[in-house]
Design an enzyme around this catalytic site. Structure first.
Site, PDB file in Angstrom:
ATOM      1  N   ASP A  84      43.514  58.986  13.531  1.00 29.65           N
ATOM      2  CA  ASP A  84      43.194  60.286  13.764  1.00 29.65           C
ATOM      3  C   ASP A  84      42.264  61.233  13.637  1.00 29.65           C
ATOM      4  O   ASP A  84      41.506  61.455  14.232  1.00 29.65           O
ATOM      5  CB  ASP A  84      44.114  61.183  14.253  1.00 29.65           C
ATOM      6  CG  ASP A  84      45.302  60.922  15.716  1.00 29.65           C
ATOM      7  OD1 ASP A  84      44.070  60.006  16.823  1.00 29.65           O
ATOM      8  OD2 ASP A  84      45.821  61.490  15.942  1.00 29.65           O
ATOM      9  N   TYR A 108      32.668  66.930  24.819  1.00 33.28           N
ATOM     10  CA  TYR A 108      34.185  68.060  25.180  1.00 33.28           C
ATOM     11  C   TYR A 108      34.876  68.120  24.622  1.00 33.28           C
ATOM     12  O   TYR A 108      35.597  67.257  24.310  1.00 33.28           O
ATOM     13  CB  TYR A 108      34.314  67.668  26.762  1.00 33.28           C
ATOM     14  CG  TYR A 108      35.912  68.491  27.794  1.00 33.28           C
ATOM     15  CD1 TYR A 108      35.118  69.812  28.049  1.00 33.28           C
ATOM     16  CD2 TYR A 108      37.198  68.607  26.696  1.00 33.28           C
ATOM     17  CE1 TYR A 108      36.144  70.829  28.288  1.00 33.28           C
ATOM     18  CE2 TYR A 108      38.083  69.934  27.301  1.00 33.28           C
ATOM     19  CZ  TYR A 108      37.532  70.819  27.665  1.00 33.28           C
ATOM     20  OH  TYR A 108      38.346  71.829  28.367  1.00 33.28           O
ATOM     21  N   GLU A 151      15.009  30.633  46.980  1.00 32.48           N
ATOM     22  CA  GLU A 151      15.515  31.742  47.499  1.00 32.48           C
ATOM     23  C   GLU A 151      14.797  32.625  48.213  1.00 32.48           C
ATOM     24  O   GLU A 151      15.024  33.167  48.657  1.00 32.48           O
ATOM     25  CB  GLU A 151      15.513  32.880  46.032  1.00 32.48           C
ATOM     26  CG  GLU A 151      16.744  32.226  45.456  1.00 32.48           C
ATOM     27  CD  GLU A 151      17.054  33.779  43.873  1.00 32.48           C
ATOM     28  OE1 GLU A 151      16.197  34.583  43.750  1.00 32.48           O
ATOM     29  OE2 GLU A 151      18.472  33.529  43.104  1.00 32.48           O
ATOM     30  N   GLN A 161      52.599  61.434  18.018  1.00 32.87           N
ATOM     31  CA  GLN A 161      51.930  61.181  20.006  1.00 32.87           C
ATOM     32  C   GLN A 161      52.943  61.937  20.415  1.00 32.87           C
ATOM     33  O   GLN A 161      52.047  62.865  21.979  1.00 32.87           O
ATOM     34  CB  GLN A 161      51.544  59.232  20.535  1.00 32.87           C
ATOM     35  CG  GLN A 161      50.841  58.637  19.525  1.00 32.87           C
ATOM     36  CD  GLN A 161      49.049  59.668  19.174  1.00 32.87           C
ATOM     37  OE1 GLN A 161      48.811  59.255  19.891  1.00 32.87           O
ATOM     38  NE2 GLN A 161      49.063  59.994  18.592  1.00 32.87           N
ATOM     39  N   GLU A 169      46.748  53.114  24.243  1.00 31.30           N
ATOM     40  CA  GLU A 169      45.299  53.440  23.304  1.00 31.30           C
ATOM     41  C   GLU A 169      45.615  53.123  22.077  1.00 31.30           C
ATOM     42  O   GLU A 169      44.834  52.396  21.050  1.00 31.30           O
ATOM     43  CB  GLU A 169      45.930  55.133  24.032  1.00 31.30           C
ATOM     44  CG  GLU A 169      44.387  55.576  22.787  1.00 31.30           C
ATOM     45  CD  GLU A 169      44.897  57.261  22.531  1.00 31.30           C
ATOM     46  OE1 GLU A 169      44.071  58.429  22.547  1.00 31.30           O
ATOM     47  OE2 GLU A 169      46.201  57.692  22.969  1.00 31.30           O
ATOM     48  N   HIS A 170      46.874  53.007  20.938  1.00 28.26           N
ATOM     49  CA  HIS A 170      47.324  53.249  20.026  1.00 28.26           C
ATOM     50  C   HIS A 170      48.237  52.195  19.669  1.00 28.26           C
ATOM     51  O   HIS A 170      49.207  52.377  20.461  1.00 28.26           O
ATOM     52  CB  HIS A 170      47.300  53.851  19.163  1.00 28.26           C
ATOM     53  CG  HIS A 170      46.666  55.371  18.929  1.00 28.26           C
ATOM     54  ND1 HIS A 170      46.933  56.706  20.162  1.00 28.26           N
ATOM     55  CD2 HIS A 170      45.522  55.893  18.592  1.00 28.26           C
ATOM     56  CE1 HIS A 170      45.496  57.992  19.597  1.00 28.26           C
ATOM     57  NE2 HIS A 170      45.171  57.557  19.312  1.00 28.26           N
ATOM     58  N   HIS A 188      51.320  65.769  20.527  1.00 27.65           N
ATOM     59  CA  HIS A 188      50.541  65.518  21.694  1.00 27.65           C
ATOM     60  C   HIS A 188      50.179  67.281  23.240  1.00 27.65           C
ATOM     61  O   HIS A 188      49.523  67.680  23.532  1.00 27.65           O
ATOM     62  CB  HIS A 188      49.663  64.699  22.102  1.00 27.65           C
ATOM     63  CG  HIS A 188      48.353  64.364  21.015  1.00 27.65           C
ATOM     64  ND1 HIS A 188      47.412  65.116  21.097  1.00 27.65           N
ATOM     65  CD2 HIS A 188      48.454  63.033  20.146  1.00 27.65           C
ATOM     66  CE1 HIS A 188      46.487  64.522  19.486  1.00 27.65           C
ATOM     67  NE2 HIS A 188      47.391  62.921  19.425  1.00 27.65           N
ATOM     68  N   ASN A 226      42.622  67.700  29.848  1.00 36.94           N
ATOM     69  CA  ASN A 226      43.962  67.005  30.334  1.00 36.94           C
ATOM     70  C   ASN A 226      43.605  66.656  31.949  1.00 36.94           C
ATOM     71  O   ASN A 226      42.526  66.267  32.337  1.00 36.94           O
ATOM     72  CB  ASN A 226      44.171  68.528  30.447  1.00 36.94           C
ATOM     73  CG  ASN A 226      43.524  69.497  31.203  1.00 36.94           C
ATOM     74  OD1 ASN A 226      42.579  69.083  31.856  1.00 36.94           O
ATOM     75  ND2 ASN A 226      43.825  70.470  30.776  1.00 36.94           N
ATOM     76  N   SER A 236      47.554  60.934  25.792  1.00 36.66           N
ATOM     77  CA  SER A 236      47.922  60.229  24.460  1.00 36.66           C
ATOM     78  C   SER A 236      48.666  59.138  24.539  1.00 36.66           C
ATOM     79  O   SER A 236      50.040  59.446  25.308  1.00 36.66           O
ATOM     80  CB  SER A 236      47.370  61.008  22.998  1.00 36.66           C
ATOM     81  OG  SER A 236      47.665  60.404  22.279  1.00 36.66           O
ATOM     82  N   HIS A 280       7.682  37.137  44.724  1.00 34.93           N
ATOM     83  CA  HIS A 280       8.188  36.505  43.496  1.00 34.93           C
ATOM     84  C   HIS A 280       7.507  35.264  43.006  1.00 34.93           C
ATOM     85  O   HIS A 280       6.568  35.411  42.177  1.00 34.93           O
ATOM     86  CB  HIS A 280       9.796  36.317  43.673  1.00 34.93           C
ATOM     87  CG  HIS A 280      10.371  37.638  43.829  1.00 34.93           C
ATOM     88  ND1 HIS A 280      10.438  38.429  44.228  1.00 34.93           N
ATOM     89  CD2 HIS A 280      11.082  37.631  42.850  1.00 34.93           C
ATOM     90  CE1 HIS A 280      11.533  39.311  44.407  1.00 34.93           C
ATOM     91  NE2 HIS A 280      11.819  39.449  43.579  1.00 34.93           N
TER      92      HIS A 280
END
Length: 430
Positions: free
Chosen positions: A356, A124, A410, A255, A322-323, A258, A209, A233, A415
């Site tokens: 970026d 996207y 178990e 930033q 984030e940054h 943005h 968004n 951001s 098994h």
């Protein structure tokens, strides 16, 4: 930006709160969109294009003619820049490939692990107030390096039914053939369920968004993976007296522009530094074309004075940006103390915008504090790891009794029997 002086830990949650998502209201809008696309396919996408993008599309898919026209309409200067960024991103992401792991853990018992590409991925690419053609590089390059069999890209058209030419040029450059004129939650829905024009995918990547983010999270309920929860951001800059205030201000504003729901944070050792930076922010802000957007974002933002570096680092790791930009004298020591961040930028001459676009690292990163438990996109994001084991006759004789004892304890008799029946068979062999 509000200045906070040595805030106590008990105030961090409130003072550093990101802009609130109105989750219930958003979900009320997004759920019907997913339902309509699932039910009506392309017909729903055409309807939503009319409703949200104000365009009546003739086709959802971008044509070869449109791609050629896009290449002819962008400057050679931009093409050269995109080529350079592509080369750096390819080099760094190709270097992330790991060889197949083969280990004989005990005689006759061989275990392997191999990376296998996720077969169908959806990308996207936002195209609203800022057409993010750089994100095409960040997602398309590792998808192709990983060997994903099918890559589909969705991005919203403008009111003329066109996709930004730089997005088309870049997509074609990295080898993406299927480009869909669809944005918002409806694009995520199309990749989740599949339509006549849009293939269903196994994993969805890309920022967006709040509606896109909500749709991606809903997609996980239908068996589709996503790269990460990603919201608006954000950047945190940690600066001392060795930082250059103009540089710090430019990073904060890069930033803030943005979107109005972005957040920027300055953490610094003295109030004097904070005031110098904020003065630069005001001066640079007035020259920005996206000044009004940045102004709104700055209302959500903070300058934090933390005189004690240990407490400053605790605050930074709590915030999990984030940054993260580190412009301090003892940068190596500080970097080694960071464990919650999407991507780290070190020194006065490492602007966040380099990451970026073109340094080589990926800019698709966890926001909203998710850097505490998510990584940014990498080559591994487009791969899954499959493990294999092969056991010889001698290997089963060596390992079998261990498995029998564990299964019996178990209370899983079948098994145990899967091993015992083989060992009994081997005991009869001459």
């Amino acid at each position: 930006m509000k200045i906070l002086i040595n805030p106590g830990k008990e105030t961090w949650k409130k003072e550093l709160a990101r802009p609130v998502f109105k989750t219930k209201q958003i979900n009320k809008i997004v759920k019907p969109i997913l339902r309509k696309v699932k039910r009506n396919g392309d017909k729903a996408l055409f309807k939503f294009a009319h409703e949200y993008d104000h365009v009546d599309l003739e086709s959802l898919l971008v044509s070869a003619e449109e791609i050629k026209a896009a290449a002819d309409s962008i400057s050679n200067e931009l093409k050269v820049a995109i080529f350079q960024a592509k080369e750096n991103i390819e080099l760094f992401h190709a270097a992330q490939a790991s060889p197949e792991l083969i280990e004989e853990v005990m005689p006759g018992v061989v275990c392997r692990r191999k990376s296998v590409a996720i077969q169908r991925v959806g990308l996207y690419i936002p195209g609203g107030t800022a057409p993010l053609f750089s994100t095409v590089l960040m997602l398309g390059i590792p998808a192709k390096l990983a060997g994903c069999n099918e890559v589909v890209l969705c991005t919203p058209p403008n009111s003329k039914g066109e996709i930004h030419p730089a997005i088309l040029f870049t997509a074609n450059l990295v080898g993406i053939q299927k480009i869909v004129k669809a944005g918002g939650a409806q694009a995520i829905a199309a990749m989740t369920f599949g339509t006549e024009s849009v293939p269903q995918v196994d994993k969805i990547f890309g920022p967006g968004n709040q509606y896109v983010t909500a749709a991606k999270q809903m997609a996980t309920k239908f068996g589709v993976a996503i790269d990460m929860p990603a919201g608006p951001s954000e950047v945190l800059v940690y600066a001392d007296e060795t930082a250059i205030p103009a540089f710090v201000a430019s990073d904060l504003l890069s930033q803030a522009e943005h979107g109005i729901d972005s957040q920027v944070v300055l953490v610094t050792s003295t109030e004097k530094i904070a005031k110098k930076v904020l003065k630069e922010v005001e001066a640079q802000l007035e020259k920005l074309p996206r000044k009004e957007i940045a102004k709104k974002a700055l209302e959500n933002s903070r300058a934090v004075v933390m005189e004690d570096q240990t407490k400053a680092l605790k605050l930074i790791n709590y915030y999990a940006p984030e940054h993260l930009i580190i412009s301090v004298e003892n940068e190596d020591e500080v970097v080694d103390s960071i464990y919650n961040a999407g991507s780290v930028f070190i020194g006065n001459f490492t602007p966040e915008s380099a990451g970026d676009y073109a340094s080589g690292t990926n800019h698709t990163l966890p926001t909203y504090g998710y850097a505490r438990n998510y990584s940014g996109v990498s080559l591994d994001s487009f791969l899954k790891k499959i493990t294999y084991q092969k056991i010889s006759k001698e290997g089963l004789k060596n390992l079998g009794p261990t498995v029998e004892i564990m299964a019996a304890n178990e209370l899983l008799e079948a098994h145990k029997n899967a091993v015992s029946i083989r060992l009994a068979y081997l005991s009869k062999e001459k």
